[in-house]
Scaffold this motif. Structure first.
Motif, PDB file in Angstrom:
ATOM      1  N   CYS A  70      18.101   8.213   3.685  1.00  0.00           N
ATOM      2  CA  CYS A  70      16.812   8.367   4.225  1.00  0.00           C
ATOM      3  C   CYS A  70      15.909   9.389   3.709  1.00  0.00           C
ATOM      4  CB  CYS A  70      16.839   8.512   5.797  1.00  0.00           C
ATOM      5  SG  CYS A  70      17.485   7.091   6.874  1.00  0.00           S
ATOM      6  N   ILE A  71      14.722   9.033   3.886  1.00  0.00           N
ATOM      7  CA  ILE A  71      13.474  10.256   3.379  1.00  0.00           C
ATOM      8  C   ILE A  71      12.710  10.095   4.657  1.00  0.00           C
ATOM      9  CG2 ILE A  71      13.451   9.821   1.086  1.00  0.00           C
ATOM     10  CD1 ILE A  71      10.735   8.485   1.628  1.00  0.00           C
ATOM     11  N   SER A  72      12.234  11.547   5.174  1.00  0.00           N
ATOM     12  CA  SER A  72      11.489  11.689   6.120  1.00  0.00           C
ATOM     13  C   SER A  72      10.167  12.544   5.703  1.00  0.00           C
ATOM     14  CB  SER A  72      12.254  12.639   7.378  1.00  0.00           C
ATOM     15  OG  SER A  72      13.328  11.914   7.853  1.00  0.00           O
ATOM     16  N   PRO A  73       9.060  11.551   5.483  1.00  0.00           N
ATOM     17  CA  PRO A  73       7.753  12.116   4.944  1.00  0.00           C
ATOM     18  C   PRO A  73       7.085  12.586   6.285  1.00  0.00           C
ATOM     19  CG  PRO A  73       8.207   9.728   4.518  1.00  0.00           C
ATOM     20  CD  PRO A  73       9.359  10.182   5.691  1.00  0.00           C
ATOM     21  N   ALA A  74       6.065  13.389   6.122  1.00  0.00           N
ATOM     22  CA  ALA A  74       5.379  13.825   7.058  1.00  0.00           C
ATOM     23  C   ALA A  74       3.830  13.955   6.681  1.00  0.00           C
ATOM     24  CB  ALA A  74       5.966  15.346   7.801  1.00  0.00           C
ATOM     25  N   TYR A  75       2.900  13.349   7.255  1.00  0.00           N
ATOM     26  CA  TYR A  75       1.547  13.475   7.118  1.00  0.00           C
ATOM     27  C   TYR A  75       1.206  13.115   5.719  1.00  0.00           C
ATOM     28  CZ  TYR A  75      -3.149  14.809   8.229  1.00  0.00           C
ATOM     29  OH  TYR A  75      -4.666  15.005   8.550  1.00  0.00           O
ATOM     30  N   ILE A  76       1.349  11.935   5.250  1.00  0.00           N
ATOM     31  CA  ILE A  76       1.087  11.628   3.809  1.00  0.00           C
ATOM     32  C   ILE A  76      -0.035  10.578   3.859  1.00  0.00           C
ATOM     33  CG2 ILE A  76       2.121  10.220   1.715  1.00  0.00           C
ATOM     34  CD1 ILE A  76       3.685  13.023   2.665  1.00  0.00           C
ATOM     35  N   GLU A  77      -0.773  10.853   2.869  1.00  0.00           N
ATOM     36  CA  GLU A  77      -1.847   9.745   2.744  1.00  0.00           C
ATOM     37  C   GLU A  77      -1.681   8.249   2.712  1.00  0.00           C
ATOM     38  OE1 GLU A  77      -4.377  11.047  -0.524  1.00  0.00           O
ATOM     39  OE2 GLU A  77      -4.415  12.997  -0.139  1.00  0.00           O
ATOM     40  N   THR A  78      -1.566   7.608   3.724  1.00  0.00           N
ATOM     41  CA  THR A  78      -1.045   6.347   3.811  1.00  0.00           C
ATOM     42  C   THR A  78      -2.064   5.670   4.828  1.00  0.00           C
ATOM     43  OG1 THR A  78       0.349   6.569   5.808  1.00  0.00           O
ATOM     44  CG2 THR A  78       1.491   6.796   3.646  1.00  0.00           C
ATOM     45  N   PRO A  79      -1.966   4.064   4.700  1.00  0.00           N
ATOM     46  CA  PRO A  79      -3.072   3.584   5.793  1.00  0.00           C
ATOM     47  C   PRO A  79      -2.782   3.926   6.995  1.00  0.00           C
ATOM     48  CG  PRO A  79      -2.040   2.001   3.907  1.00  0.00           C
ATOM     49  CD  PRO A  79      -1.495   3.253   3.722  1.00  0.00           C
ATOM     50  N   MET A  80      -1.232   4.383   7.360  1.00  0.00           N
ATOM     51  CA  MET A  80      -1.326   4.556   8.786  1.00  0.00           C
ATOM     52  C   MET A  80      -1.870   5.974   9.131  1.00  0.00           C
ATOM     53  SD  MET A  80       2.312   4.851  10.925  1.00  0.00           S
ATOM     54  CE  MET A  80       2.957   6.488  10.307  1.00  0.00           C
ATOM     55  N   THR A  81      -1.802   7.123   8.322  1.00  0.00           N
ATOM     56  CA  THR A  81      -2.393   8.249   8.724  1.00  0.00           C
ATOM     57  C   THR A  81      -4.112   8.167   8.505  1.00  0.00           C
ATOM     58  OG1 THR A  81      -2.212   9.163   6.625  1.00  0.00           O
ATOM     59  CG2 THR A  81      -0.354   9.705   8.294  1.00  0.00           C
ATOM     60  N   ASP A  82      -4.204   6.993   7.487  1.00  0.00           N
ATOM     61  CA  ASP A  82      -5.809   6.912   7.503  1.00  0.00           C
ATOM     62  C   ASP A  82      -6.194   6.321   8.690  1.00  0.00           C
ATOM     63  OD1 ASP A  82      -5.847   7.797   4.720  1.00  0.00           O
ATOM     64  OD2 ASP A  82      -5.801   5.569   4.113  1.00  0.00           O
ATOM     65  N   ALA A  83      -5.733   5.613   9.351  1.00  0.00           N
ATOM     66  CA  ALA A  83      -6.297   5.037  10.427  1.00  0.00           C
ATOM     67  C   ALA A  83      -6.356   5.945  11.782  1.00  0.00           C
ATOM     68  CB  ALA A  83      -5.329   3.844  11.100  1.00  0.00           C
ATOM     69  N   SER A 107       0.738  -1.239  -0.039  1.00  0.00           N
ATOM     70  CA  SER A 107       0.093  -0.015  -0.029  1.00  0.00           C
ATOM     71  C   SER A 107       0.997   1.289   0.144  1.00  0.00           C
ATOM     72  CB  SER A 107      -0.863  -0.010   1.319  1.00  0.00           C
ATOM     73  OG  SER A 107      -0.112  -0.046   2.465  1.00  0.00           O
ATOM     74  N   GLY A 108       0.262   2.370   0.059  1.00  0.00           N
ATOM     75  CA  GLY A 108       0.842   3.601   0.137  1.00  0.00           C
ATOM     76  C   GLY A 108       2.083   3.917  -0.597  1.00  0.00           C
ATOM     77  N   LEU A 109       3.186   4.374   0.209  1.00  0.00           N
ATOM     78  CA  LEU A 109       4.385   4.585  -0.427  1.00  0.00           C
ATOM     79  C   LEU A 109       5.036   3.504  -1.313  1.00  0.00           C
ATOM     80  CD1 LEU A 109       6.247   6.604   2.482  1.00  0.00           C
ATOM     81  CD2 LEU A 109       4.561   7.376   0.656  1.00  0.00           C
ATOM     82  N   GLY A 110       4.908   2.375  -0.751  1.00  0.00           N
ATOM     83  CA  GLY A 110       5.159   1.003  -1.574  1.00  0.00           C
ATOM     84  C   GLY A 110       4.914   0.948  -3.002  1.00  0.00           C
ATOM     85  N   GLU A 126       2.619   9.851  -4.245  1.00  0.00           N
ATOM     86  CA  GLU A 126       3.487   9.845  -5.569  1.00  0.00           C
ATOM     87  C   GLU A 126       4.354  11.146  -5.252  1.00  0.00           C
ATOM     88  OE1 GLU A 126      -0.384   8.008  -6.254  1.00  0.00           O
ATOM     89  OE2 GLU A 126       0.206   9.895  -5.266  1.00  0.00           O
ATOM     90  N   GLU A 127       4.146  12.005  -4.502  1.00  0.00           N
ATOM     91  CA  GLU A 127       5.210  13.012  -4.196  1.00  0.00           C
ATOM     92  C   GLU A 127       6.275  12.687  -3.177  1.00  0.00           C
ATOM     93  OE1 GLU A 127       2.371  16.940  -3.986  1.00  0.00           O
ATOM     94  OE2 GLU A 127       2.008  15.586  -2.434  1.00  0.00           O
ATOM     95  N   VAL A 128       6.219  11.629  -2.432  1.00  0.00           N
ATOM     96  CA  VAL A 128       7.229  10.879  -1.936  1.00  0.00           C
ATOM     97  C   VAL A 128       7.827  10.028  -2.879  1.00  0.00           C
ATOM     98  CG1 VAL A 128       8.095   9.491  -0.116  1.00  0.00           C
ATOM     99  CG2 VAL A 128       6.026  11.018   0.327  1.00  0.00           C
ATOM    100  N   ALA A 129       7.172   9.218  -3.646  1.00  0.00           N
ATOM    101  CA  ALA A 129       7.733   8.042  -4.402  1.00  0.00           C
ATOM    102  C   ALA A 129       8.617   8.576  -5.569  1.00  0.00           C
ATOM    103  CB  ALA A 129       6.682   7.320  -5.082  1.00  0.00           C
ATOM    104  N   ALA A 130       8.254  10.021  -5.968  1.00  0.00           N
ATOM    105  CA  ALA A 130       9.376  10.637  -6.998  1.00  0.00           C
ATOM    106  C   ALA A 130      10.499  10.822  -6.654  1.00  0.00           C
ATOM    107  CB  ALA A 130       8.567  12.017  -7.364  1.00  0.00           C
ATOM    108  N   VAL A 131      10.721  11.370  -5.180  1.00  0.00           N
ATOM    109  CA  VAL A 131      11.862  11.375  -4.659  1.00  0.00           C
ATOM    110  C   VAL A 131      12.849  10.094  -4.548  1.00  0.00           C
ATOM    111  CG1 VAL A 131      13.079  12.374  -2.655  1.00  0.00           C
ATOM    112  CG2 VAL A 131      11.303  13.504  -3.383  1.00  0.00           C
ATOM    113  N   VAL A 132      12.017   9.168  -3.919  1.00  0.00           N
ATOM    114  CA  VAL A 132      12.673   7.961  -3.775  1.00  0.00           C
ATOM    115  C   VAL A 132      13.272   7.413  -4.895  1.00  0.00           C
ATOM    116  CG1 VAL A 132      12.119   5.445  -3.163  1.00  0.00           C
ATOM    117  CG2 VAL A 132      11.107   7.108  -1.972  1.00  0.00           C
TER     118      VAL A 132
END
Length: 272
Positions: A188-201, A17-20, A238-244
């Motif tokens: 490393c990357i340090s995301p914050a408050y991204i639309e992922t299952p963790m922040t959804d929960a 899911s999410g970033l993966g 996608e905004e994180v994935a582009a950097v990765v």
């Protein structure tokens, strides 16, 4: 931009899911073979493979392989299976993790701390230990670990998670000094408050607590808990994935031992 990694193989932990998924889509469009991994090979992981397959180009292949990163033998078995099928992994995007126990520091037990450490810190240790030998053999490698804004701007109710994510950045820096002469880079990357299952929960829990909609909970959270996010929204995977994807590429060949914040300005300090 051609990332110049066609034909390489990437492992993505937390790949269901999410970033993966978002990162996998970037990589398969570049002709990279992708192994999506999560702790079980259930429906979510199978759905993720089908989603990513739609983006495959330039001969890329996507498969799923289960592994629980809190169990060393499963990580070693994953490494063996990838070596048998693809000859090894050139790229690791380690995005598996968990928020873990949260609450008042004095109410958190040793067990609460250890459960978080086993996933968020030792998971990274196990994955690196299993896959650095692949990269040494292949004479080329990229490992990107997911840290967090919490490493720089800790939130009082998440002390185990805060500590683990700070440790992941330090661990990555340590590895970057050990293996760079072999063509293996660690960042490393340090995301914050991204639309992922963790922040959804988190938002679903907040919505229930305040008896409001999830969207209202998101707006409340941004205003009251993340006031430095100038865009006033959650980030997109996608905004994180582009950097990765860039950090996985040949173009990132002079970026090593770094941490890149992808947080919309959520961290208050200019130097965190």
């Amino acid at each position: 931009m051609d990332l110049k990694i066609k034909g390489k193989t990437a492992l993505i932990t937390g790949g269901d899911s999410g970033l993966g998924i978002a990162t996998a889509k970037f990589l398969v469009r570049e002709g990279v073979n992708v192994v999506l991994s999560d702790k079980d090979n259930g429906e979510e992981l199978k759905k993720a493979v089908k989603q990513v397959e739609k983006d495959c180009e330039r001969g890329a292949k996507v498969v799923s392989m289960a592994a629980d990163i809190s169990i060393n033998q499963e990580v070693l078995h994953l490494a063996d299976n990838i070596e048998k099928e693809f000859g090894g992994a050139h790229i690791i995007f380690h995005s598996a993790g968990a928020r873990g126990a949260a609450g008042d520091f004095l109410e958190l037990s040793d067990d609460d701390w250890m459960k978080t450490i086993e996933v968020d810190l030792m998971g990274a240790v196990r994955v690196a230990r299993a896959f650095v030998p692949h990269m040494q053999k292949l004479k080329w490698g990229r490992m990107i670990m997911v840290a967090s804004e919490n490493a720089f701007q800790p939130y009082v109710e998440e002390s185990p998670y805060n500590a683990c994510k700070a440790a992941v950045i330090n661990f990555s820096k340590c590895l970057s000094r050990s293996y760079s002469k072999e063509g293996i880079l660690f960042n490393c990357i340090s995301p914050a408050y991204i639309e992922t299952p963790m922040t959804d929960a988190m938002m679903e829990e907040l919505a229930e607590e305040k008896d409001i909609s999830v969207e209202e909970a998101v707006q409340w959270f941004v205003k009251n808990k993340r006031p430095h996010i100038a865009m006033e929204r959650r980030g997109k995977p996608e905004e994180v994935a582009a950097v990765v994807a860039f950090l996985c590429s040949e173009h990132s060949s002079y970026i090593n031992g770094s941490n890149i914040r992808i947080d919309g300005g959520a961290v208050e300090s200019a130097f965190g």
